[in-house]
Scaffold this active site. Structure first.
Site, short mmCIF file in Angstrom:
data_model
loop_
_atom_site.label_atom_id
_atom_site.label_comp_id
_atom_site.label_asym_id
_atom_site.label_seq_id
_atom_site.Cartn_x
_atom_site.Cartn_y
_atom_site.Cartn_z
N GLY A 82 64.62 -18.03 17.12
CA GLY A 82 63.87 -18.66 16.03
C GLY A 82 62.83 -19.66 16.47
N ARG A 108 64.65 -19.57 33.08
CA ARG A 108 63.38 -19.59 32.37
C ARG A 108 62.26 -19.10 33.29
NH1 ARG A 108 61.20 -19.79 27.27
NH2 ARG A 108 59.73 -21.47 26.94
N THR A 149 63.64 -14.09 19.67
CA THR A 149 64.44 -14.48 20.81
C THR A 149 65.79 -13.91 20.44
OG1 THR A 149 63.11 -16.43 21.31
CG2 THR A 149 65.41 -16.58 21.91
N ASN A 192 59.60 -14.22 24.23
CA ASN A 192 58.79 -15.08 23.36
C ASN A 192 58.49 -14.35 22.05
OD1 ASN A 192 57.71 -17.43 22.52
ND2 ASN A 192 55.74 -17.18 23.53
N ASP A 249 54.18 -20.85 25.49
CA ASP A 249 55.07 -22.00 25.23
C ASP A 249 54.61 -23.27 25.95
OD1 ASP A 249 56.78 -21.08 23.32
OD2 ASP A 249 58.42 -20.57 24.68
N THR A 256 64.80 -14.50 25.91
CA THR A 256 63.60 -14.17 25.14
C THR A 256 62.47 -13.58 25.97
OG1 THR A 256 62.07 -15.10 23.50
CG2 THR A 256 62.53 -16.45 25.42
#
Ligand code: GLY
Length: 568
Positions: free
Chosen positions: A471, A104, A379, A399, A421, A397
């Site tokens: 999603g 991430r 994503t 985003n 996010d 992703t």
């Protein structure tokens, strides 16, 4: 007549499921719903699935193929595939060992809690989505190099080569993808000084070839220098130059310092199945675990697929799970997330104490528990299984669709807008309508909370299912529905994936339902229980593999998109 029917059947079969010869001259099968024996790759783009299968056929394992797919998606699926973003990967090795890789993005060192607020404390425009300030430090390249160095079997050069070929030689755009690039044309032209490869003089048409020479050069630097080919040297310099052009804050030091990390998988049982999924900083695994725990004591299978009773129970569980997400989830390297307590069976039973089987509980009356938050949600998920019993479920992703739409000049890749996010302003909803709290507030070096939920399911210790979905907030509820469709409603994986879906995320207090997925009588029953219902476009896009009792692999590449399975 009989003859005509035979020809028709043959045409239908060959168009749904084609035998193709790869570079290695071993034939493979390609389609949405295929069954093969030796290896399977299911991804959002046919070129990426072909890249993965070519690596498997070269003798690579599931990790080699997954890395090849991730890198190929960065070229052929710039909507979400990336090297300028991040993601999560669940790996199951043939001996049953599970590992989770968190690649991430992280907030840059210069990030501040209130960096997207104006002088009055209000959210200032679209800084967290549409500008250079929207990007977290990308994690994909570090993650791919790391997982490959530990678990890959082929030379890294062999694994990255299909992506380089795709970028250099180009690939023909499927019609839907040409349309998707055209829809984003204004963003690309408005946010970049030099027009990127994603824009041409006229609009794209299906079959046009997209070539990305700058991206090919970046990929070659990664081929030669590994992570250093991205986080230092020319690529790093190009990223920092891009930041300077647009008042962004990612520095050389941010890039140098970035590191992906292995985390303990979040494991749970559901009926006779064992699941391994991702812990924070994704909230997706916790939600999936909570939903399974809150529903397990009810015979939803007997109640019937999409019966009002079953939908009502699931929606009420979703409200409670998302209320908890808002209160407790964030980066575990910065805040203490009570994962064990939130997923504890006793807690989950307590959480459903106020469940009324006849009435909807208004979200205003659902608070975070006490164990001691539509349409641009791009994503992508890919699933890989090899013939040795290794499997990879990975979700990745930028985003938003095409992330920030800002392309690093000279380097050819799109930067994420993942900073959105975070709880940009705690208590205010983000682009997914998700409301976050202090646990997910911005801090330098912190990872923003995600909803990604790649999952690997075993039955009696054997690999059973590899799945995941894009999603945004709908990811965990989509994955959950696929699992109960298989386990409780006894659907085969392709039916489970294609079946209609619904979603509730506590706030706003409404059930989102895919058009025509639930019959009008059931909808009436749900309304009479007090539920507000909104019809929306498609929810999620699952790419899954199920291992059949005889050991063969069955694919499900969601009808929602141009997902493709390749197997041999
Ligand atoms: N950016 C979407 C997610 O991580 O959930």
């Amino acid at each position: 007549m009989k003859h005509t029917i035979k020809i028709l059947v043959l045409i239908i079969l060959t168009s749904a499921c084609r035998q193709i010869h790869s570079d290695s001259k071993i034939p493979f099968t390609e389609g949405r719903e295929i069954v093969t024996k030796n290896g399977m790759v299911v991804s959002a783009h046919p070129e990426a699935s072909r890249a993965g299968i070519s690596v498997l056929q070269k003798g690579g394992n599931a990790v080699d193929a997954a890395v090849a797919v991730q890198l190929a998606l960065a070229v052929c699926y710039p909507e979400a595939g990336n090297i300028g973003g991040g993601g999560f990967m669940v790996l199951r090795q043939s001996d049953g060992t599970k590992r989770v890789l968190d690649f991430r993005e992280k907030a840059p060192i210069a990030a501040k809690r209130d960096m997207y607020l104006d002088g009055d404390g209000n959210i200032a425009g679209k800084l967290s989505t549409d500008t250079h300030l929207a990007s977290g430090v990308p994690g994909t390249v570090d993650g791919m190099v790391r997982i490959h160095s530990l678990y890959g079997s082929l030379d890294f050069r062999d694994v990255i080569q299909p992506a380089i070929n795709l970028a250099e030689k180009g690939f023909p755009l499927p019609e839907d993808q040409a349309a998707s690039l055209n829809r984003n044309r204004e963003n690309f032209t408005g946010r970049n000084r030099i027009l990127p490869a994603f824009v041409k003089d006229s609009l794209w048409k299906g079959g046009d070839v997209l070539r990305q020479p700058d991206l090919a050069k970046t990929m070659k630097r990664i081929r030669k220098h590994g992570r250093k080919g991205f986080y230092s040297g020319l690529t790093a310099q190009l990223i920092v130059n891009e930041m300077k052009r647009g008042n962004g804050i990612i520095s050389e030091k941010d890039l140098e310092n970035y590191s992906s990390v292995f985390r303990e998988p979040l494991q749970t049982d559901y009926r006779n199945y064992s699941l391994s999924t991702v812990p924070p900083p994704s909230g997706g695994g916790i939600i999936l675990t909570q939903l399974l725990g809150m529903v397990e004591s009810s015979p939803v299978g007997e109640w019937g697929f999409h019966s009002a009773k079953a939908v009502h129970l699931v929606v009420e569980a979703e409200k409670r799970a998302f209320a908890d997400r808002s209160g407790y989830s964030g980066d575990p390297d910065f805040v203490s997330v009570p994962v064990k307590e939130l997923t504890d069976r006793k807690y989950l039973r307590l959480r459903m104490n106020d469940f009324d089987e006849k009435r909807a509980t208004p979200s205003s009356a659902v608070f975070g528990g006490d164990p001691l938050a539509d349409e641009n949600e791009q994503t992508t998920h890919y699933s890989v299984a090899d013939r040795y019993g290794n499997a990879v479920a990975a979700t990745t992703t930028l985003n938003n669709t095409f992330g920030s739409s800002i392309v690093v000049e000279g380097a050819g890749f799109i930067l994420n807008n993942e900073m959105d996010d975070f709880s940009v302003k705690p208590g205010e909803p983000n682009m997914y309508g998700l409301t976050g709290g202090d646990a997910n507030a911005i801090e330098p070096g912190k990872r923003m909370l995600s909803s990604m939920t790649p999952v690997i399911v075993e039955k009696e210790g054997k690999l059973f299912l590899v799945a995941g979905s894009p999603g945004g907030a709908t990811i965990p509820t989509t994955v959950f529905q696929v699992i109960i469709n298989v386990v409780d409603y006894r659907m085969k994986i392709s039916e489970a994936v294609d079946a209609g879906r619904f979603h509730h995320q506590w706030l706003p207090d409404q059930i989102s339902i895919e058009a025509n997925s639930i019959d009008s009588l059931t909808l009436m029953e749900l309304k009479n229980m007090g539920h507000e219902i909104r019809t929306r476009s498609s929810i999620g896009s699952v790419n899954a593999i199920q291992i059949l009792p005889d050991g063969r692999m069955a694919s499900a590449s969601d009808k929602r998109g141009f997902n493709t399975a390749c197997g041999y």
